[in-house]
Scaffold this motif. Structure first.
Motif, PDB file in Angstrom:
ATOM      1  N   GLN A  69      40.449 -36.657 -43.397  1.00  0.00           N
ATOM      2  CA  GLN A  69      41.136 -36.565 -42.101  1.00  0.00           C
ATOM      3  C   GLN A  69      40.606 -35.360 -41.305  1.00  0.00           C
ATOM      4  O   GLN A  69      40.424 -35.448 -40.094  1.00  0.00           O
ATOM      5  N   ASP A  70      40.340 -34.262 -41.999  1.00  0.00           N
ATOM      6  CA  ASP A  70      39.747 -33.098 -41.330  1.00  0.00           C
ATOM      7  C   ASP A  70      38.396 -33.451 -40.702  1.00  0.00           C
ATOM      8  O   ASP A  70      38.079 -33.011 -39.600  1.00  0.00           O
ATOM      9  N   GLY A  79      38.914 -35.017 -37.542  1.00  0.00           N
ATOM     10  CA  GLY A  79      39.311 -33.992 -36.576  1.00  0.00           C
ATOM     11  C   GLY A  79      38.105 -33.215 -36.079  1.00  0.00           C
ATOM     12  O   GLY A  79      37.943 -32.995 -34.877  1.00  0.00           O
ATOM     13  N   HIS A  80      37.219 -32.834 -37.000  1.00  0.00           N
ATOM     14  CA  HIS A  80      36.024 -32.078 -36.605  1.00  0.00           C
ATOM     15  C   HIS A  80      35.169 -32.881 -35.641  1.00  0.00           C
ATOM     16  O   HIS A  80      34.673 -32.369 -34.638  1.00  0.00           O
ATOM     17  N   LEU A 108      36.220 -35.092 -33.602  1.00  0.00           N
ATOM     18  CA  LEU A 108      36.897 -35.165 -32.301  1.00  0.00           C
ATOM     19  C   LEU A 108      36.820 -33.841 -31.541  1.00  0.00           C
ATOM     20  O   LEU A 108      36.634 -33.821 -30.325  1.00  0.00           O
ATOM     21  N   TYR A 109      36.950 -32.695 -32.236  1.00  0.00           N
ATOM     22  CA  TYR A 109      36.795 -31.407 -31.525  1.00  0.00           C
ATOM     23  C   TYR A 109      35.419 -31.368 -30.868  1.00  0.00           C
ATOM     24  O   TYR A 109      35.255 -30.882 -29.745  1.00  0.00           O
ATOM     25  N   CYS A 120      34.847 -33.710 -27.880  1.00  0.00           N
ATOM     26  CA  CYS A 120      35.483 -33.217 -26.652  1.00  0.00           C
ATOM     27  C   CYS A 120      34.709 -32.021 -26.086  1.00  0.00           C
ATOM     28  O   CYS A 120      34.621 -31.861 -24.876  1.00  0.00           O
ATOM     29  N   ARG A 172      37.573 -23.451 -35.067  1.00  0.00           N
ATOM     30  CA  ARG A 172      38.547 -24.327 -35.737  1.00  0.00           C
ATOM     31  C   ARG A 172      37.928 -24.970 -36.974  1.00  0.00           C
ATOM     32  O   ARG A 172      38.548 -25.039 -38.032  1.00  0.00           O
ATOM     33  N   GLU A 198      38.813 -24.637 -41.319  1.00  0.00           N
ATOM     34  CA  GLU A 198      39.202 -25.753 -42.186  1.00  0.00           C
ATOM     35  C   GLU A 198      38.172 -26.022 -43.277  1.00  0.00           C
ATOM     36  O   GLU A 198      38.497 -26.527 -44.347  1.00  0.00           O
TER      37      GLU A 198
END
Lengths: 94, 331
Positions: free
Chosen positions: B92-93, B96-97, B99-100, B103, B172, B176
C-alpha cells in the motif's frame, strides 16, 4: 478514452490547534471520493485529524513574475518590526 | 523503490528540437539552482529541465506502481498473519509513493492520464529491478533489505533535489521507506537463523537479487550521458558510482551478520580507499532489461493494462454519478 478524473488539492490538519497544511493532490470524481482517496494516500500513519480537499482549478496563485513587486516593498520597511525602536535598558516590560 | 533516470530510445533516435531561450533568464535560473534555491511549479524553467524532470519523476512513479506487482504476488502466500499484514502495508505504501510522485510530475504540466498511457503503451521506463521474478518467500525479505535499501540510498539525496514538489515527495517517501528495509532485513534474519533449508532459501534470494540491486544505481558514470547536466541542475546530487560504492560498503557487513555470502568473487576490503572493491555488474543484461527484455517485462505490463481496462467502468460510473449530482444541484 474516458474523461480524466478531476484533480483535488489536499490539506491535512496534523492535530487540533494547528492549521491545515497543503500535502499534495489526488484525482477523484467528486469531493467525497477525494476525501477517501486523500485519507488513504496522505494519512496512513496518523498524519492528521482532519482533511480539506479543494478542486485544483479553484485555486488562484500569485504570479512568480510579480513576486518582486508584491513582496519586495516589505524589505525596506524595517520600522514594522519592534527591534527597529531603541528603548533604554532600564525601561522594563516593553 | 526507485529508478535512475534512463534515457528513452525515442529521445535518442530523433534530433531534439532546440528551444531558444532568453540567455538572461537562463543565467538567472542557473544561478538560483547553483545557490541551492528550490524551483517551484509556476517559476520559469528551461524546457530541458522541465522535460528531464517529467521523465525522471514519471519513471520513478511508474517504478513504484509496477513495484507493487512482484510483492503483491506473495500477499496471499505470506507464511503468517503478521507477515501478511506487514506486506499489505508495504505494498500500500508503494501505491502511495507512486501517487505522491505522479502528483509532483503533474505540477510540471503533464497529466496523470498521459503518464499512465505512456506506461501502458510501453513507451515509459520503470526500474529494471521489477522485471525479475519473485520465486520464493525469501525474495520478499531480500527485496525489502536490498532493493528498498538501494532505493533509500538513491532517494535520501533527492530530498534536496532542486524541484520543490519532487523534494517534498521524497521527504515523505524516505520516512516510509525505512520501515520497508527493516521489515525485509528482519524477515531474512528469521530465515537465516532457521533450518538449513530456510537458510539456503535466504542465500539463494541474495544470489539472485544482489547484482540487479547494484544495477539500480544506473549505468557507470562514464556511460551515463545525462548525469552531468542533472548534477548541475541539482536534480541529481550524487553520481551513480558514488551511490553504488556507498551501498556496497554498508550492505556487506549486514550480509556477514546474517551469515550469508555476497555472490561476488571479486569482493574485498580495500584499506587504502576505506571501502570495498567489487565486481562489475553485467551491463549488457541491464540495457537488455531496460529495453523491455527482462523475464517478467511482458507480464508486468499486461497486469497494469488489465488493471486499467478493468477499472474503466468504475471511473466512468464515478464521473457519471458526479455529473448527475452537479446537474441536480444546478437545476
Amino acid at each position: 478514452m474516458s474523461r480524466e478524473l478531476p484533480l483535488w488539492e489536499v490539506f491535512v490538519r496534523a492535530k487540533n490547534g494547528l492549521s491545515h497544511r497543503h500535502v499534495g493532490s489526488v484525482h477523484a470524481a467528486d469531493a467525497r471520493m477525494a476525501i477517501e482517496g486523500a485519507r488513504d494516500v496522505y494519512t496512513r500513519r496518523l498524519e492528521g485529524v482532519s482533511l480539506w480537499v479543494v478542486p485544483s482549478d479553484a485555486i488562484t496563485a500569485s504570479d512568480p513574475g510579480e513576486a518582486a513587486s508584491l513582496f519586495e516593498p516589505a524589505e525596506d520597511k524595517v520600522y514594522r518590526h519592534p527591534t527597529f525602536y531603541v528603548v533604554p535598558d532600564n525601561i522594563k516590560h516593553i | 523503490m526507485y529508478v535512475q533516470e534512463v534515457k528513452t530510445a525515442s529521445l535518442g533516435d530523433r534530433p531534439v528540437p532546440v528551444v531558444v531561450e532568453d540567455p538572461a533568464r537562463l543565467a538567472a535560473f542557473e544561478a538560483r539552482v547553483a545557490a541551492d534555491e528550490f524551483v517551484e511549479p509556476k517559476d520559469w524553467m528551461p524546457e530541458a529541465y522541465r522535460k528531464t524532470l517529467i521523465r525522471q519523476i514519471s519513471q520513478h512513479a511508474h517504478s513504484e506502481i509496477v513495484g507493487m506487482l512482484p510483492e503483491g504476488n506473495w500477499i496471499g502466500r505470506a507464511p503468517t498473519l503478521r507477515r501478511k499484514a506487514i506486506l499489505l502495508a508495504k505494498v500500500q505504501d508503494e501505491a502511495g509513493h507512486g501517487l505522491y510522485l505522479y502528483c509532483a510530475a503533474e505540477t510540471l504540466g503533464v497529466s496523470r492520464d498521459q503518464m499512465t498511457q505512456a506506461l501502458l503503451a510501453g513507451k515509459a521506463k520503470y526500474s529494471t529491478i521489477f522485471n525479475y521474478p519473485t520465486l520464493t518467500w525469501a525474495d520478499m525479505g531480500t527485496i525489502g533489505w536490498l532493493v528498498d535499501g538501494a532505493a533509500i540510498m538513491n532517494q535520501v539525496p533527492l530530498q534536496r533535489t532542486s524541484y520543490g514538489p519532487y523534494a517534498r515527495a521524497m521527504v515523505r517517501v524516505c520516512k516510509e521507506e525505512s520501515f520497508h528495509q527493516r521489515q525485509g532485513y528482519e524477515a531474512v534474519m528469521v530465515l537465516a537463523a532457521g533450518t538449513p533449508e530456510q537458510k539456503a532459501m535466504a542465500q539463494d534470494a541474495l544470489d539472485r537479487w544482489w547484482w540487479p540491486s547494484l544495477m539500480m544505481f544506473g549505468p557507470p558514470d562514464d556511460q551515463s550521458p545525462n548525469s552531468a547536466q542533472s548534477m548541475r541542475w541539482r536534480i541529481k546530487r550524487d553520481t551513480n558510482d558514488e551511490l553504488r560504492q556507498k551501498f556496497v560498503d554498508i550492505t556487506v557487513p549486514q550480509a556477514e551478520a546474517l551469515g550469508l555470502k555476497i555472490p561476488d568473487p571479486d569482493l574485498r576490503w580495500n584499506e587504502e580507499k576505506g571501502g570495498y572493491d567489487f565486481g562489475t555488474p553485467d551491463w549488457d543484461e541491464f540495457f537488455a532489461v531496460v529495453s523491455g527484455e527482462g523475464p517478467m517485462a511482458h507480464e508486468r505490463l499486461t497486469a497494469r493494462r488489465e488493471a486499467w481496462d478493468n477499472g474503466a467502468w468504475v471511473r466512468d460510473a464515478a464521473m457519471a454519478h458526479a455529473d448527475k449530482r452537479t446537474a441536480r444541484v444546478a437545476a
